[in-house]
Design a protein around this motif. Structure first.
Motif, PDB file in Angstrom:
ATOM      1  N   GLU A 103      90.714  34.304 135.874  1.00  0.00           N
ATOM      2  CA  GLU A 103      91.499  33.263 136.542  1.00  0.00           C
ATOM      3  C   GLU A 103      92.340  32.575 135.474  1.00  0.00           C
ATOM      4  O   GLU A 103      91.806  32.098 134.467  1.00  0.00           O
ATOM      5  CB  GLU A 103      90.612  32.228 137.232  1.00  0.00           C
ATOM      6  N   SER A 104      93.639  32.528 135.671  1.00  0.00           N
ATOM      7  CA  SER A 104      94.549  31.956 134.677  1.00  0.00           C
ATOM      8  C   SER A 104      94.324  30.457 134.481  1.00  0.00           C
ATOM      9  O   SER A 104      94.571  29.930 133.401  1.00  0.00           O
ATOM     10  CB  SER A 104      95.999  32.225 135.073  1.00  0.00           C
ATOM     11  N   TRP A 105      93.822  29.769 135.478  1.00  0.00           N
ATOM     12  CA  TRP A 105      93.648  28.322 135.399  1.00  0.00           C
ATOM     13  C   TRP A 105      92.406  27.882 134.630  1.00  0.00           C
ATOM     14  O   TRP A 105      92.249  26.703 134.345  1.00  0.00           O
ATOM     15  CB  TRP A 105      93.640  27.693 136.791  1.00  0.00           C
ATOM     16  N   ILE A 106      91.525  28.801 134.279  1.00  0.00           N
ATOM     17  CA  ILE A 106      90.253  28.401 133.666  1.00  0.00           C
ATOM     18  C   ILE A 106      90.461  27.698 132.324  1.00  0.00           C
ATOM     19  O   ILE A 106      89.763  26.735 131.998  1.00  0.00           O
ATOM     20  CB  ILE A 106      89.266  29.596 133.555  1.00  0.00           C
ATOM     21  N   LEU A 107      91.433  28.132 131.526  1.00  0.00           N
ATOM     22  CA  LEU A 107      91.697  27.477 130.243  1.00  0.00           C
ATOM     23  C   LEU A 107      92.170  26.041 130.445  1.00  0.00           C
ATOM     24  O   LEU A 107      91.765  25.137 129.703  1.00  0.00           O
ATOM     25  CB  LEU A 107      92.727  28.271 129.440  1.00  0.00           C
ATOM     26  N   ASP A 108      93.021  25.808 131.449  1.00  0.00           N
ATOM     27  CA  ASP A 108      93.495  24.454 131.731  1.00  0.00           C
ATOM     28  C   ASP A 108      92.339  23.550 132.146  1.00  0.00           C
ATOM     29  O   ASP A 108      92.255  22.400 131.706  1.00  0.00           O
ATOM     30  CB  ASP A 108      94.557  24.469 132.831  1.00  0.00           C
ATOM     31  N   VAL A 109      91.454  24.060 132.982  1.00  0.00           N
ATOM     32  CA  VAL A 109      90.293  23.283 133.420  1.00  0.00           C
ATOM     33  C   VAL A 109      89.431  22.911 132.218  1.00  0.00           C
ATOM     34  O   VAL A 109      89.004  21.765 132.073  1.00  0.00           O
ATOM     35  CB  VAL A 109      89.467  24.064 134.469  1.00  0.00           C
ATOM     36  N   LEU A 158      80.217  33.180 142.214  1.00  0.00           N
ATOM     37  CA  LEU A 158      81.540  33.457 141.664  1.00  0.00           C
ATOM     38  C   LEU A 158      81.658  32.847 140.269  1.00  0.00           C
ATOM     39  O   LEU A 158      81.275  31.697 140.055  1.00  0.00           O
ATOM     40  CB  LEU A 158      82.619  32.880 142.582  1.00  0.00           C
ATOM     41  N   LEU A 159      82.205  33.624 139.349  1.00  0.00           N
ATOM     42  CA  LEU A 159      82.372  33.162 137.976  1.00  0.00           C
ATOM     43  C   LEU A 159      83.786  33.477 137.488  1.00  0.00           C
ATOM     44  O   LEU A 159      84.069  34.612 137.091  1.00  0.00           O
ATOM     45  CB  LEU A 159      81.340  33.823 137.053  1.00  0.00           C
ATOM     46  N   PRO A 160      84.676  32.488 137.542  1.00  0.00           N
ATOM     47  CA  PRO A 160      86.014  32.699 136.990  1.00  0.00           C
ATOM     48  C   PRO A 160      85.932  32.731 135.461  1.00  0.00           C
ATOM     49  O   PRO A 160      85.189  31.959 134.860  1.00  0.00           O
ATOM     50  CB  PRO A 160      86.806  31.487 137.485  1.00  0.00           C
ATOM     51  N   LEU A 161      86.695  33.642 134.861  1.00  0.00           N
ATOM     52  CA  LEU A 161      86.626  33.864 133.413  1.00  0.00           C
ATOM     53  C   LEU A 161      88.004  33.799 132.761  1.00  0.00           C
ATOM     54  O   LEU A 161      89.020  33.996 133.418  1.00  0.00           O
ATOM     55  CB  LEU A 161      86.040  35.259 133.142  1.00  0.00           C
ATOM     56  N   GLU A 162      87.973  33.594 131.453  1.00  0.00           N
ATOM     57  CA  GLU A 162      89.199  33.701 130.657  1.00  0.00           C
ATOM     58  C   GLU A 162      89.587  35.162 130.488  1.00  0.00           C
ATOM     59  O   GLU A 162      90.756  35.523 130.565  1.00  0.00           O
ATOM     60  CB  GLU A 162      88.987  33.111 129.260  1.00  0.00           C
ATOM     61  N   ASP A 163      88.573  36.020 130.234  1.00  0.00           N
ATOM     62  CA  ASP A 163      88.826  37.427 129.937  1.00  0.00           C
ATOM     63  C   ASP A 163      87.625  38.261 130.381  1.00  0.00           C
ATOM     64  O   ASP A 163      86.602  38.318 129.685  1.00  0.00           O
ATOM     65  CB  ASP A 163      89.078  37.593 128.440  1.00  0.00           C
ATOM     66  N   ALA A 164      87.750  38.901 131.531  1.00  0.00           N
ATOM     67  CA  ALA A 164      86.644  39.674 132.103  1.00  0.00           C
ATOM     68  C   ALA A 164      86.216  40.820 131.193  1.00  0.00           C
ATOM     69  O   ALA A 164      85.020  41.101 131.052  1.00  0.00           O
ATOM     70  CB  ALA A 164      87.031  40.209 133.481  1.00  0.00           C
ATOM     71  N   ASP A 165      87.172  41.477 130.550  1.00  0.00           N
ATOM     72  CA  ASP A 165      86.822  42.603 129.676  1.00  0.00           C
ATOM     73  C   ASP A 165      85.976  42.146 128.496  1.00  0.00           C
ATOM     74  O   ASP A 165      84.976  42.778 128.152  1.00  0.00           O
ATOM     75  CB  ASP A 165      88.084  43.313 129.174  1.00  0.00           C
ATOM     76  N   GLU A 192      82.830  20.533 138.366  1.00  0.00           N
ATOM     77  CA  GLU A 192      83.486  19.966 139.544  1.00  0.00           C
ATOM     78  C   GLU A 192      84.887  20.557 139.735  1.00  0.00           C
ATOM     79  O   GLU A 192      85.259  20.942 140.848  1.00  0.00           O
ATOM     80  CB  GLU A 192      83.577  18.449 139.381  1.00  0.00           C
ATOM     81  N   LEU A 193      85.657  20.658 138.647  1.00  0.00           N
ATOM     82  CA  LEU A 193      87.015  21.197 138.740  1.00  0.00           C
ATOM     83  C   LEU A 193      87.011  22.684 139.105  1.00  0.00           C
ATOM     84  O   LEU A 193      87.842  23.133 139.892  1.00  0.00           O
ATOM     85  CB  LEU A 193      87.768  20.974 137.422  1.00  0.00           C
ATOM     86  N   ILE A 194      86.075  23.431 138.547  1.00  0.00           N
ATOM     87  CA  ILE A 194      85.973  24.858 138.875  1.00  0.00           C
ATOM     88  C   ILE A 194      85.623  25.030 140.353  1.00  0.00           C
ATOM     89  O   ILE A 194      86.238  25.843 141.052  1.00  0.00           O
ATOM     90  CB  ILE A 194      84.960  25.575 137.962  1.00  0.00           C
ATOM     91  N   CYS A 195      84.665  24.257 140.841  1.00  0.00           N
ATOM     92  CA  CYS A 195      84.299  24.344 142.261  1.00  0.00           C
ATOM     93  C   CYS A 195      85.490  23.996 143.146  1.00  0.00           C
ATOM     94  O   CYS A 195      85.730  24.663 144.166  1.00  0.00           O
ATOM     95  CB  CYS A 195      83.119  23.428 142.566  1.00  0.00           C
ATOM     96  N   GLU A 196      86.243  22.974 142.763  1.00  0.00           N
ATOM     97  CA  GLU A 196      87.427  22.581 143.524  1.00  0.00           C
ATOM     98  C   GLU A 196      88.468  23.706 143.541  1.00  0.00           C
ATOM     99  O   GLU A 196      89.035  24.027 144.590  1.00  0.00           O
ATOM    100  CB  GLU A 196      88.020  21.318 142.895  1.00  0.00           C
ATOM    101  N   LYS A 197      88.705  24.310 142.379  1.00  0.00           N
ATOM    102  CA  LYS A 197      89.675  25.415 142.296  1.00  0.00           C
ATOM    103  C   LYS A 197      89.225  26.593 143.161  1.00  0.00           C
ATOM    104  O   LYS A 197      90.045  27.195 143.864  1.00  0.00           O
ATOM    105  CB  LYS A 197      89.848  25.876 140.845  1.00  0.00           C
ATOM    106  N   ILE A 198      87.942  26.935 143.092  1.00  0.00           N
ATOM    107  CA  ILE A 198      87.426  28.050 143.900  1.00  0.00           C
ATOM    108  C   ILE A 198      87.564  27.718 145.389  1.00  0.00           C
ATOM    109  O   ILE A 198      88.025  28.542 146.181  1.00  0.00           O
ATOM    110  CB  ILE A 198      85.969  28.389 143.535  1.00  0.00           C
ATOM    111  N   ASP A 199      87.182  26.491 145.770  1.00  0.00           N
ATOM    112  CA  ASP A 199      87.289  26.081 147.182  1.00  0.00           C
ATOM    113  C   ASP A 199      88.719  26.173 147.697  1.00  0.00           C
ATOM    114  O   ASP A 199      88.935  26.497 148.867  1.00  0.00           O
ATOM    115  CB  ASP A 199      86.780  24.649 147.364  1.00  0.00           C
ATOM    116  N   ASN A 200      89.690  25.897 146.834  1.00  0.00           N
ATOM    117  CA  ASN A 200      91.098  25.904 147.235  1.00  0.00           C
ATOM    118  C   ASN A 200      91.798  27.235 146.982  1.00  0.00           C
ATOM    119  O   ASN A 200      92.998  27.355 147.209  1.00  0.00           O
ATOM    120  CB  ASN A 200      91.862  24.779 146.511  1.00  0.00           C
ATOM    121  N   SER A 201      91.059  28.228 146.531  1.00  0.00           N
ATOM    122  CA  SER A 201      91.668  29.502 146.132  1.00  0.00           C
ATOM    123  C   SER A 201      91.884  30.486 147.276  1.00  0.00           C
ATOM    124  O   SER A 201      92.543  31.509 147.098  1.00  0.00           O
ATOM    125  CB  SER A 201      90.794  30.182 145.074  1.00  0.00           C
ATOM    126  N   GLY A 202      91.291  30.214 148.423  1.00  0.00           N
ATOM    127  CA  GLY A 202      91.396  31.147 149.540  1.00  0.00           C
ATOM    128  C   GLY A 202      90.312  32.219 149.523  1.00  0.00           C
ATOM    129  O   GLY A 202      90.337  33.146 150.329  1.00  0.00           O
TER     130      GLY A 202
END
Length: 175
Positions: free
Chosen positions: A98-104, A152-159, A116-126
């Protein structure tokens, strides 16, 4: 043959439950979710009972050594005899970029705010709509009768995450 990523037995929401779990670490969220659903779906296709029985038989022959003899006997009977007195649950772990994870991470003041911010982003992600839409497709409709639990685990770099995880699990391979 593809193996299940996790097998759990115990109480869930007050009911004896057997959980057949899947995990996917992929670059794209949609790929991680769709491929997880595909993996779970194989246990409910026309040859699903055979696949499930095979997985349970393998598990019954490889139970944890920290269980008492009565617990081992109960699990062996449950897993090998195919007793269906349990609720079937499918935990699904999906990690993805997720590109936004660094900003969070940069904007948050502490761990609680990051969460809290990650949960909010996931909730609003569709993501909820994506999953519900997938479960309406003919290919996945039969999964609606099972409890699916998504982690769900948003990451900077999945690889990089996958490589680090594999190294932690198997430190002497490719060293």
């Amino acid at each position: 043959m593809k193996r299940i990523d996790g097998l759990f037995y115990g109480m869930h929401d007050g009911e004896e439950s057997l959980a057949l779990g899947e995990s996917k670490i992929q670059k794209r969220r949609s790929d991680a979710l769709r491929n997880s659903l595909d993996s779970i779906n194989r246990f409910h296709d026309p040859t699903g009972d055979t696949k499930t029985r095979h997985e349970l038989t393998v598990a019954a022959d490889n139970l944890s050594s920290n269980l008492s003899e009565p617990e081992l006997d109960k699990l062996r009977n449950l897993l090998k005899e195919g007793e269906k007195s349990y609720k079937q649950v499918h935990p699904i772990f999906a990690a993805y970029d997720e590109s936004w994870i660094l900003d969070v991470q940069a904007d948050a003041q502490d761990e609680d705010e990051i969460r809290e911010l990650i949960c909010e982003k996931i909730d609003n992600s569709g993501v909820n709509e994506y999953i519900f839409d997938k479960l309406e497709e003919d290919e996945y409709k039969k999964l609606k009768k099972y409890e699916l639990i998504f982690f769900l685990l948003p990451l900077e770099d999945a690889d990089s995450f996958r490589e680090q995880l594999q190294h932690e699990l198997y430190p002497y391979i490719n060293s």
